[in-house]
Design a protein around this motif. Structure first.
Motif, PDB file in Angstrom:
ATOM      1  N   PRO A  71     -65.691  -2.066 -53.025  1.00  9.46           N
ATOM      2  CA  PRO A  71     -65.437  -3.400 -52.457  1.00  9.46           C
ATOM      3  C   PRO A  71     -66.324  -3.657 -51.239  1.00  9.46           C
ATOM      4  O   PRO A  71     -66.633  -2.734 -50.506  1.00  9.46           O
ATOM      5  CB  PRO A  71     -63.971  -3.325 -52.019  1.00  9.46           C
ATOM      6  CG  PRO A  71     -63.386  -2.193 -52.782  1.00  9.46           C
ATOM      7  CD  PRO A  71     -64.497  -1.205 -52.947  1.00  9.46           C
ATOM      8  N   LYS A  72     -66.719  -4.943 -51.060  1.00  8.30           N
ATOM      9  CA  LYS A  72     -67.564  -5.226 -49.901  1.00  8.30           C
ATOM     10  C   LYS A  72     -66.717  -5.405 -48.636  1.00  8.30           C
ATOM     11  O   LYS A  72     -67.193  -5.202 -47.545  1.00  8.30           O
ATOM     12  CB  LYS A  72     -68.486  -6.420 -50.142  1.00  8.30           C
ATOM     13  CG  LYS A  72     -67.778  -7.734 -50.407  1.00  8.30           C
ATOM     14  CD  LYS A  72     -68.796  -8.851 -50.565  1.00  8.30           C
ATOM     15  CE  LYS A  72     -68.194 -10.125 -51.109  1.00  8.30           C
ATOM     16  NZ  LYS A  72     -66.870 -10.518 -50.585  1.00  8.30           N
ATOM     17  N   ASP A  73     -65.480  -5.799 -48.794  1.00 10.32           N
ATOM     18  CA  ASP A  73     -64.576  -5.813 -47.635  1.00 10.32           C
ATOM     19  C   ASP A  73     -63.132  -5.618 -48.096  1.00 10.32           C
ATOM     20  O   ASP A  73     -62.833  -5.712 -49.282  1.00 10.32           O
ATOM     21  CB  ASP A  73     -64.726  -7.093 -46.803  1.00 10.32           C
ATOM     22  CG  ASP A  73     -64.787  -8.326 -47.665  1.00 10.32           C
ATOM     23  OD1 ASP A  73     -63.990  -8.396 -48.630  1.00 10.32           O
ATOM     24  OD2 ASP A  73     -65.605  -9.217 -47.391  1.00 10.32           O
ATOM     25  N   PHE A  74     -62.290  -5.324 -47.114  1.00  8.72           N
ATOM     26  CA  PHE A  74     -60.903  -4.973 -47.438  1.00  8.72           C
ATOM     27  C   PHE A  74     -59.936  -5.907 -46.727  1.00  8.72           C
ATOM     28  O   PHE A  74     -60.032  -6.108 -45.518  1.00  8.72           O
ATOM     29  CB  PHE A  74     -60.618  -3.528 -47.010  1.00  8.72           C
ATOM     30  CG  PHE A  74     -61.264  -2.520 -47.926  1.00  8.72           C
ATOM     31  CD1 PHE A  74     -60.543  -1.944 -48.959  1.00  8.72           C
ATOM     32  CD2 PHE A  74     -62.602  -2.182 -47.771  1.00  8.72           C
ATOM     33  CE1 PHE A  74     -61.144  -1.034 -49.828  1.00  8.72           C
ATOM     34  CE2 PHE A  74     -63.204  -1.277 -48.632  1.00  8.72           C
ATOM     35  CZ  PHE A  74     -62.475  -0.704 -49.664  1.00  8.72           C
ATOM     36  N   ASP A  75     -59.025  -6.472 -47.490  1.00 11.66           N
ATOM     37  CA  ASP A  75     -57.951  -7.279 -46.905  1.00 11.66           C
ATOM     38  C   ASP A  75     -56.664  -6.489 -47.004  1.00 11.66           C
ATOM     39  O   ASP A  75     -56.432  -5.775 -47.985  1.00 11.66           O
ATOM     40  CB  ASP A  75     -57.795  -8.594 -47.686  1.00 11.66           C
ATOM     41  CG  ASP A  75     -59.035  -9.470 -47.563  1.00 11.66           C
ATOM     42  OD1 ASP A  75     -59.690  -9.409 -46.502  1.00 11.66           O
ATOM     43  OD2 ASP A  75     -59.364 -10.193 -48.522  1.00 11.66           O
ATOM     44  N   ILE A  76     -55.840  -6.644 -45.963  1.00 15.88           N
ATOM     45  CA  ILE A  76     -54.572  -5.925 -45.913  1.00 15.88           C
ATOM     46  C   ILE A  76     -53.446  -6.951 -45.894  1.00 15.88           C
ATOM     47  O   ILE A  76     -53.546  -7.964 -45.205  1.00 15.88           O
ATOM     48  CB  ILE A  76     -54.468  -5.076 -44.606  1.00 15.88           C
ATOM     49  CG1 ILE A  76     -55.764  -4.290 -44.327  1.00 15.88           C
ATOM     50  CG2 ILE A  76     -53.228  -4.197 -44.594  1.00 15.88           C
ATOM     51  CD1 ILE A  76     -56.036  -3.133 -45.223  1.00 15.88           C
TER      52      ILE A  76
HETATM   53 MG    MG Z   1     -62.490 -10.604 -50.251  1.00 12.61          MG
END
Ligand code: MG
Ligand code: ATP
Length: 458
Positions: A71-76
């Motif tokens: 993944p290019k970024d992580f959301d929590i």
């Molecule tokens: Mg995203």
């Protein structure tokens, strides 16, 4: 039983059908490779869990992990409130007014922590077309899941127990490579028409197909895009164009009729063979760069998408007796103005686009001091890449691009030689309207091609 059957036949899931309990998948069932998970995302979920909260990696990151992509970024997602989240981290900032989220920073990495959103309660504010304007309150995890867009985007991964929580059968859609909207498609597109653009982007990027009942309403509902604020459309278009699959996205946008409200004149450009070639070249070069992990410049991209509109107007102003340079500026103004209504291009980007366009006639002046002056121009690199694209698409003689390649890379003696050589040649030998600031129309291809191709927008 009968209701269930009808739903199955129609292929539609009722909006009220929001499962409260998820299917829980263990590590060996979902097969997520932990080495693809950001250590900082694990730290954030762990810290929240140790403080007694629920916390999961959610959305696109889980979808990517399940397809084996980093993944290019992580959301929590968490049940902690923004204030509670903020207190747990040293570098955490509450962002947004209506629906607050928390940005947690670790070095360069930014993690977005969002509190579970609640279900819509009928009290929501909508515009005249049914687009939800504000609907921002906290809720339970199952409500949060039902508010997400596609089944494959609504899964939660807990790094501690290595389990995936799946409320909407996302895992089977991942396996079937299918994009399916959660709830009643028409209702979900009406609430937020941007979802129509998102589904196109995900289909192109993931190479997934779009479920029939998710796809069907788009052709009819596409005009709702016109009610979306232009700035949001711009963000979404940028995501689409820099997804590494811009070509595929644009093709899908056109086949769904979604581009009318975004790039209204794209059809006109794409119907001319040269315009089509130019746009296709620009997009495939961009895709190559994205896939190689290089940066791409939004201004270069939009300058390319709109160039053939500028060219047409430029020609028209010149034919009406305007001098070439002012004619080009007027053409640029017209195109940018017309575009602003549909898709507001940020001012900084618009100004860079203007620079790229305005540089073009200057490349045609190859006598005296002019080429040296151009070397000092801040946007030279982007302008030069744009010039090469014009050569490659057949709009200009490739010899012009090749001359600039030599000039830019040459030492002083070589540069002087190039200028003198140029002065000794009659101007028509290059196939360009030398010194007249006008764009050269297509000539017979010359033997020598440009030494390099590709758009390396700086
Ligand atoms: Mg995203
Ligand atoms: P990408 O790989 O492009 O970042 P993403 O799925 O992570 O894809 P984001 O825009 O980062 O997309 O959104 C994160 C998550 O938030 C999505 O996966 C989805 O669950 C939810 N989401 C985002 N936009 C919407 C929307 N318009 N409607 C409903 N849910 C949305």
């Amino acid at each position: 039983m009968i209701k269930k059957l009808i739903r199955k036949i129609l292929g539609v899931r009722s909006a009220e059908h929001t499962p409260r309990e998820p299917v829980i998948l263990k590590a060996k069932e979902h097969g997520i490779d932990r080495s693809l998970v950001s250590p900082n995302a694990i730290r954030v979920t762990q810290t929240l869990q140790e403080a007694g909260f629920k916390a999961f990696i959610v959305g696109g990151a889980v979808r990517d992990l399940l397809t084996g992509v980093k993944p290019k970024d992580f959301d929590i997602a968490t049940n902690a409130t923004p204030e509670q989240v903020k207190r747990l981290f040293r570098r955490a900032f509450i962002i947004g007014r209506r629906f607050q989220i928390v940005h947690v920073m670790f070095g360069q990495e930014l993690l977005e922590v969002t509190t579970f959103r609640g279900a819509s309660d009928g009290q929501v504010q909508k515009d005249a077309h049914g687009r939800v304007l504000s609907d921002n309150h906290f809720g339970e995890q199952h409500e949060d899941a039902a508010r997400r867009d596609f089944t494959v985007n609504a899964m939660y991964y807990d790094p501690a127990s290595e389990t995936v929580l799946d409320y909407h059968n996302g895992i089977s859609d991942i396996r079937r490579k299918t994009l399916r909207i959660i709830g009643v498609p028409e209702a979900r597109y009406r609430e937020d028409p941007v979802r129509m653009l998102r589904v196109v982007r995900f289909a192109a990027k993931l190479q997934f197909s779009i479920d029939q009942s998710t796809r069907a309403p788009i052709a009819v509902m596409a005009p709702l895009i016109n009610n979306v604020p232009a700035a949001r459309l711009f963000d979404e278009m940028l995501k689409l164009l820099t997804s590494g699959h811009a070509m595929a996205c644009l093709q899908q946008l056109r086949s769904a009729g979604l581009h009318h409200g975004i790039l209204p004149l794209l059809d006109v450009v794409m119907e001319q063979p040269m315009g089509e070639k130019f746009v296709n070249l620009a997009l495939s070069n961009t895709d190559d760069r994205v896939r190689q992990g290089k940066t791409v410049s939004p201004s270069f991209l939009f300058a390319a998408l709109l160039w053939h509109q500028v060219l047409e107007k430029w020609e028209a102003y010149k034919a009406a007796g305007e001098f070439p340079i002012p004619a080009l500026h007027q053409a640029a103004d017209d195109v940018l103005m017309a575009q602003t209504d549909a898709l507001a291009i940020q001012r900084r980007i618009a100004s860079d686009m203007r620079d790229i366009w305005a540089l073009q006639p200057r490349f045609e002046k190859r006598a005296g001091k002019a080429p040296y002056k151009l070397l000092e121009h801040q946007r030279l690199r982007a302008g030069y890449d744009f010039l090469l694209l014009r050569c490659e698409s057949g709009e200009l003689d490739p010899a012009l691009g090749a001359w600039w390649t030599d000039f830019m890379h040459g030492d002083n003696a070589e540069r002087e030689h190039l200028i003198q050589q140029k002065q000794r040649l009659p101007s028509h030998a290059t196939g360009t309207a030398e010194g007249k600031n006008g764009p050269a129309r297509k000539r017979k291809p010359r033997k020598r091609g440009p030494r390099r191709s590709g758009t390396e927008a700086s």
